[in-house]
Design a protein around this motif. Structure first.
Motif, PDB file in Angstrom:
ATOM      1  N   LYS A   1      -5.528   0.004   6.948  1.00  0.00           N
ATOM      2  CA  LYS A   1      -4.939  -1.315   7.203  1.00  0.00           C
ATOM      3  C   LYS A   1      -4.188  -1.811   5.982  1.00  0.00           C
ATOM      4  O   LYS A   1      -3.157  -2.484   6.097  1.00  0.00           O
ATOM      5  N   ALA A   2      -4.713  -1.482   4.806  1.00  0.00           N
ATOM      6  CA  ALA A   2      -4.052  -1.918   3.572  1.00  0.00           C
ATOM      7  C   ALA A   2      -2.668  -1.310   3.467  1.00  0.00           C
ATOM      8  O   ALA A   2      -1.714  -1.982   3.047  1.00  0.00           O
ATOM      9  N   ARG A   3      -2.532  -0.053   3.830  1.00  0.00           N
ATOM     10  CA  ARG A   3      -1.207   0.575   3.766  1.00  0.00           C
ATOM     11  C   ARG A   3      -0.211  -0.167   4.635  1.00  0.00           C
ATOM     12  O   ARG A   3       0.909  -0.478   4.199  1.00  0.00           O
ATOM     13  N   VAL A   4      -0.608  -0.474   5.856  1.00  0.00           N
ATOM     14  CA  VAL A   4       0.281  -1.208   6.762  1.00  0.00           C
ATOM     15  C   VAL A   4       0.601  -2.578   6.189  1.00  0.00           C
ATOM     16  O   VAL A   4       1.755  -3.035   6.202  1.00  0.00           O
ATOM     17  N   ARG A   5      -0.412  -3.235   5.660  1.00  0.00           N
ATOM     18  CA  ARG A   5      -0.232  -4.587   5.126  1.00  0.00           C
ATOM     19  C   ARG A   5       0.677  -4.578   3.891  1.00  0.00           C
ATOM     20  O   ARG A   5       1.559  -5.430   3.754  1.00  0.00           O
TER      21      ARG A   5
ATOM     22  N   LEU B   1       6.680  -7.401  -5.749  1.00  0.00           N
ATOM     23  CA  LEU B   1       5.325  -7.952  -5.827  1.00  0.00           C
ATOM     24  C   LEU B   1       5.306  -9.251  -5.040  1.00  0.00           C
ATOM     25  O   LEU B   1       6.073 -10.175  -5.325  1.00  0.00           O
ATOM     26  N   PRO B   2       4.477  -9.364  -4.020  1.00  0.00           N
ATOM     27  CA  PRO B   2       4.546 -10.517  -3.123  1.00  0.00           C
ATOM     28  C   PRO B   2       4.163 -11.829  -3.792  1.00  0.00           C
ATOM     29  O   PRO B   2       3.519 -11.857  -4.844  1.00  0.00           O
TER      30      PRO B   2
ATOM     31  N   LEU C   1      -3.086 -10.038  -0.558  1.00  0.00           N
ATOM     32  CA  LEU C   1      -3.483  -8.639  -0.633  1.00  0.00           C
ATOM     33  C   LEU C   1      -4.663  -8.447  -1.582  1.00  0.00           C
ATOM     34  O   LEU C   1      -5.545  -7.612  -1.349  1.00  0.00           O
ATOM     35  N   ILE C   2      -4.685  -9.234  -2.644  1.00  0.00           N
ATOM     36  CA  ILE C   2      -5.735  -9.100  -3.660  1.00  0.00           C
ATOM     37  C   ILE C   2      -7.079  -9.541  -3.098  1.00  0.00           C
ATOM     38  O   ILE C   2      -8.097  -8.856  -3.253  1.00  0.00           O
ATOM     39  N   ARG C   3      -7.090 -10.666  -2.436  1.00  0.00           N
ATOM     40  CA  ARG C   3      -8.360 -11.157  -1.888  1.00  0.00           C
ATOM     41  C   ARG C   3      -8.918 -10.191  -0.846  1.00  0.00           C
ATOM     42  O   ARG C   3     -10.136  -9.946  -0.792  1.00  0.00           O
ATOM     43  N   GLU C   4      -8.029  -9.625  -0.043  1.00  0.00           N
ATOM     44  CA  GLU C   4      -8.469  -8.684   0.983  1.00  0.00           C
ATOM     45  C   GLU C   4      -9.108  -7.447   0.343  1.00  0.00           C
ATOM     46  O   GLU C   4     -10.125  -6.939   0.816  1.00  0.00           O
ATOM     47  N   LEU C   5      -8.523  -6.970  -0.756  1.00  0.00           N
ATOM     48  CA  LEU C   5      -9.071  -5.819  -1.465  1.00  0.00           C
ATOM     49  C   LEU C   5     -10.473  -6.123  -1.992  1.00  0.00           C
ATOM     50  O   LEU C   5     -11.405  -5.324  -1.838  1.00  0.00           O
TER      51      LEU C   5
END
Length: 1003
Positions: free
Chosen positions: A12-16, A189-190, A199-203
């Motif tokens: 999912k991270a790759r897609v995101r 970089l978003p 993205l960071i929080r999801e990781l």
């Protein structure tokens, strides 16, 4: 380790990441064109903003100071294509964030703060932001940090600058992973990095801290990140840029340890057999006890001493570095045993011992990172030391021009060949063809044109090692002290020269889990390269890597790889096996069943010595999925039962095709010395009609007036002018007689079949007509089996490729050959020849076959009796064209009561089954005695394998009391069959269709 969280998060991270960066590019007027390229909106400067009008008419504005970054991004997507550029940016940022996360959890960041989470690991909090006034990072403007912090509303901007500063700081220690952040990378970089959906929080939330404890997490992140890409490309012809995704496979830790401990560790222990290192290697296999003359050879080639700094280990397809990390562990133990200081060991290992290559940039990045993190455990200052890592992503030379580079490099004659003036005058157009260094550079540029496709399979001569090292040192010096032109050229040449230097060296161990890709998936360039350079192993990339691995080794060194098992048996690898067994020695092998590596096919992990030692024994073991615990490690290693064998690989050469049949006894192997079936018979692959629905019918679907059962030759078949003739199609597991189910359309010598063409190409689709053999008496067998095959006499028939046939030569009878195939002796031999359970004519031709003394005469008597019993059984049911009436209607039963008659009939069925069982066991006994296998086999055969329709043990695959035989018309018991489905035409669901060529409807 538990990979469930990573497996759920990474795809999912790759897609995101890709989606986020695609939207980021759209904000500056750059979008995909739907074909892999890019649409770049026109740019207009208005005051302090840039105005861009996208293709959809939307207008975007960004601050004017981003003009250079936007131009850099536009150039990037134009050069590489939008899809490739965005995917590269996505995995680069993913790798960087994962690396920072690992380092902050382990306390490896110099400032000691968490960058992606709070001090206690809390998601949504950022310790570095909270304590930014106390953080010192190179290039960070402390005044601006203070200003943004005191503002109170600029946390997003401040955090972005802190993160970028952290990446810039890590560039000094890990330039391969934290490349110099150019304008385009920073632009992608978003925004909103501190928000709840970032993205960071999801990781941080997706992967708990305990999952980051081992550096192995890096490999799993890599595997699962590209897993969906693998699903997209697998099974297709793979483009060069997709080869990493199509071939990636993370190796379970215990297999990695096995490979490294039995290659790198074995290198040390053969010189120092009393070393304590052995106790630290749980997957090390003790060498087999050898005969005195073999041991003498081993003693003669074993070095008396080893310098740890000279042990070189290469992983030619290193992926994320799992194997290299384990090699680090073993090498560290070796250094410690020799008394090196712990803090000195990491740098020595990284620079002298470990080498890795891959075609995937992201994989090489992560491999280098994993090694540095492993070194950081032992040397807290390793990141501040100048360390030359030898882990590289192969780089293509397609954009390099030798003449231009040589001119700009402008090397002086003082450096080589003693020349006193410049080897190249900038005004000179014709380069000296005699200059060795120019030649070397030009050759490398030509050699590495397809480096992203061929990778470490590209061959570099060993004699180039010294010149390449000298050139590499000079180029490294020029990157620091050369003029502007020389620096630029040196920076472009260093990666190519370094990868060539790695390939020119020879190693003590080559250890790998090479890519798996069959020839059908190879693109044209790779397929042509494989065909020309590796004709013996061209069928799959893994086999090519196995073969190539030996060319990278010193003599007596070890080639350790985990691969598919197919090379052990398949005929397509026969020449490769012969070369392996003739030029090297298998020291140890773990053969693994389906599912052991979490994949649906068998594999093996094999350690070869790069030298053939006649008579040397190796250790072989077999591991099944059930031997592996929930955490992915074996319950016991090796499995110390009948599945652990000590065998001399030279014995495999005695078997036709040289299969690696380590489980076979010497008695069985020696059977092949007396002769094989091809000495006595001709085997023929049956016909392929190319459209069975068109050309085949069940016998009862055609008019009897249009069928002929007794053609003895092609000429006779033509004379009778019939359309339908018997057709042997293998069928179910049935011995001696039966499976006469099909007819084939052979009107006018098969005119329709032999002229059945593809409408598009005009080529005839059918093949293998076997015109010299059709209708002759022979033996047919089931090609596809569930572990056992069954043979029957074939007469007056044509035969199919699933019911291929053999035809005896003078001096042997069909009955004797059929007896051999149906014997339990062949059950021992078949897996040596064809472990895939697909018994082709070439496989049968390799079977051991000899008939000493009166064996043939004794067999003929047994077989004729067996055929009689089986034929009577087959013809007792309406499935046979020889059926006349139901047995209960026979005159012997007409005077009795039905219950009495039926009881008598059941007794006859039991007697038939028992008689057939006795005949089968006699057949087995004859071969066991003749072949000297009394200590290996017994003649016993269970009733379940007596292939009579009246035998319920066989028909229903169920164990029933010997007196409870029932007629097929009775209700069947509910059972689970142990044999292939034995459905008969009258038992199938009714259907109605028009039978082509018969002019009638068949139900």
């Amino acid at each position: 380790m538990n990979t469930a969280n990573i497996k759920k998060y990474a795809p999912k991270a790759r897609v995101r990441f890709i989606d986020t960066m695609t939207r980021q590019a759209a904000r500056v007027g750059i979008s995909p064109d739907g074909k892999g390229g890019a649409v770049i909106a026109p740019l207009e400067l208005k005051g302090d903003v840039l105005v861009m009008t996208a293709q959809d008419g939307q207008t975007h504005t960004v601050p004017a100071h981003l003009k250079r970054a936007r131009e850099a991004l536009a150039a990037w997507v134009q050069r590489d294509g939008f899809t490739q550029a965005i995917e590269q940016a996505a995995y680069s940022w993913f790798n960087r964030l994962c690396a920072i996360r690992y380092m902050e959890i382990h306390g490896y960041l110099d400032h000691g703060r968490h960058v992606l989470s709070g001090a206690g690991g809390e998601a949504g909090q950022f310790q570095i932001l909270e304590e930014c006034l106390e953080v010192d990072l190179p290039g960070l403007d402390t005044a601006r940090v203070r200003e943004l912090k005191l503002d109170g509303t600029q946390d997003e901007t401040l955090y972005r600058e802190l993160l970028l500063a952290q990446c810039h700081a890590l560039h000094e220690a890990m330039p391969f992973l934290f490349e110099p952040l150019d304008d385009a990378s920073e632009l992608l970089l978003p925004n909103n990095l501190t928000k709840t959906d970032s993205l960071i929080r999801e990781l941080v939330e997706a992967i708990p801290e305990e999952d980051w404890k081992d550096v192995e997490v890096i490999g799993w992140l890599y595997q699962f990140y590209i897993s969906e890409k693998k699903d997209q490309v697998i099974g297709k012809v793979v483009k060069s840029e997709d080869i990493p995704a199509a071939t990636q496979l993370f190796t379970p830790n215990w297999i990695v340890q096995y490979l490294v401990q039995n290659s790198v560790g074995r290198q040390w222990l053969q010189t120092y057999p009393t070393s304590k290192l052995k106790a630290e290697m749980p997957y090390y296999i003790e060498p087999a006890v050898q005969e005195p003359e073999v041991q003498a050879q081993l003693d003669a080639i074993t070095p008396a001493s080893l310098d740890p700094e000279t042990i070189k280990v290469l992983d030619p397809a290193c992926g994320s570095g799992h194997i290299l990390v384990e090699a680090y562990n073993v090498l560290k133990a070796i250094y410690e045993e020799r008394g090196y200081r712990t803090r000195d060991i990491p740098k020595l290992i990284l620079e002298n011992n470990l080498f890795g290559l891959d075609i995937d940039d992201r994989a090489a990045q992560l491999a280098g990172f994993a090694l540095l993190m492993k070194a950081r455990e032992d040397d807290r200052r390793i990141l501040t030391r100048s360390v030359r890592l030898n882990v590289l992503a192969m780089q293509s030379s397609q954009h390099l021009d030798a003449n231009t580079l040589w001119r700009d490099l402008n090397l002086t004659g003082d450096w080589h060949q003693g020349q006193s003036q410049s080897l190249f005058d900038s005004e000179q157009k014709d380069l000296s063809s005699n200059d060795a260094t120019y030649k070397l550079i030009a050759d490398l540029i030509a050699r590495f044109q397809d480096a992203k496709t061929f990778g470490s399979l590209i061959e570099v001569p060993n004699e180039w090692e010294a010149p390449l090292k000298a050139l590499l040192e000079e180029l490294s010096e020029l990157t620091n002290s050369g003029d502007m032109m020389q620096k630029a050229v040196a920076q472009r040449l260093v990666p190519m020269v370094q990868q060539a230097w790695v390939l020119a060296q020879r190693y003590n161990a080559v250890v790998a889990n090479p890519p798996y890709m069959g020839s059908k998936g190879m693109n044209k360039a790779l397929k042509d390269y494989a065909k020309n350079a590796y004709p013996n192993s061209k069928s799959d990339l893994f086999a090519i890597f196995m073969e190539h691995g030996f060319s990278l080794l010193n003599e007596n060194a070890f080639n350790a790889m985990v691969t598919m098992q197919s090379w052990m048996f398949l005929s397509s690898y026969e020449k490769m096996r012969e070369a392996l067994l003739g030029n090297s020695t298998i020291e140890t092998m773990v053969h693994m069943g389906n599912g052991v590596m979490k994949i649906a096919f068998g594999t093996n992990a094999t350690v070869f010595r790069n030298r053939h030692i006649a008579g040397m024994k190796g250790s072989f073991s077999y591991t099944e999925a059930g031997d592996i615990s929930a955490n992915g490690e074996p319950f016991e290693f090796p499995v110390r039962n009948e599945r652990l064998k000590v065998v001399a690989p030279d014995d495999f050469k005695k078997i036709p095709g040289s299969p690696v049949a380590y489980w076979a006894s010497s008695a069985v192997i020696n059977l092949f010395q007396h002769g094989v079936l091809s000495d006595l018979v001709d085997t023929r692959l049956g016909m392929a009609t190319a459209d069975n629905n068109r050309f085949l019918r069940l016998w009862h679907e055609v008019s009897s007036s249009d069928a002929f059962l007794y053609a003895e030759s092609r000429g006779k078949a033509q004379q009778v002018m019939k359309r339908w003739f018997p057709y042997q199609k293998g069928g179910d597991f049935r011995k001696w007689f039966g499976n006469n189910d099909y007819f084939v359309n052979w009107l006018d010598d098969g005119y329709e079949i032999q002229n059945f063409k593809d409408e598009a190409s005009g080529k005839v689709r059918s093949h293998n007509y076997n015109l010299d053999y059709i209708f002759k008496r022979g033996v047919t067998w089931n090609a596809l089996t569930s572990g056992k095959t069954s043979a029957r006499i074939s007469e007056n028939s044509i035969f199919d490729n699933a019911g291929s046939s053999l035809f005896v030569r003078h001096g042997i009878s069909e009955e004797a050959v059929m007896a051999l195939i149906n014997s339990n002796v062949m059950l021992e031999v078949f897996p040596l020849i064809s472990p895939t359970l697909n018994y082709q004519p070439g496989d049968l031709s390799k079977l051991p076959a000899f008939f000493p003394g009166s064996l043939q005469a004794e067999l003929n008597s047994v077989v004729l009796s067996a055929i009689t019993v089986e034929k009577n059984d087959w013809d007792s049911y309406e499935i046979s064209w020889g059926f006349t009436k139901f047995p209960l209607l026979d005159k012997h039963f007409s005077q009795c009561k039905l219950a009495v008659d039926y009881s008598t009939l059941r007794s006859q069925w039991l007697a038939s089954a028992k008689k057939m069982q006795g005949l089968e066991e006699e057949n087995n006994r004859l071969f066991i005695d003749a072949y000297g296998l009394q200590d290996e086999l017994t003649p016993d055969i269970p009733l379940e394998e007596i292939t009579l329709t009246c035998n319920p043990h066989y028909r229903y695959g169920v164990s029933v009391h010997s007196t409870t035989f029932c007629h097929p018309a009775e209700n069947r018991p509910t059972v689970t069959s142990h044999f292939p489905t034995r459905g008969y035409p009258h038992e199938k669901a009714p259907h109605t269709r028009t039978v082509a060529g018969s002019g009638q409807s068949a139900a």
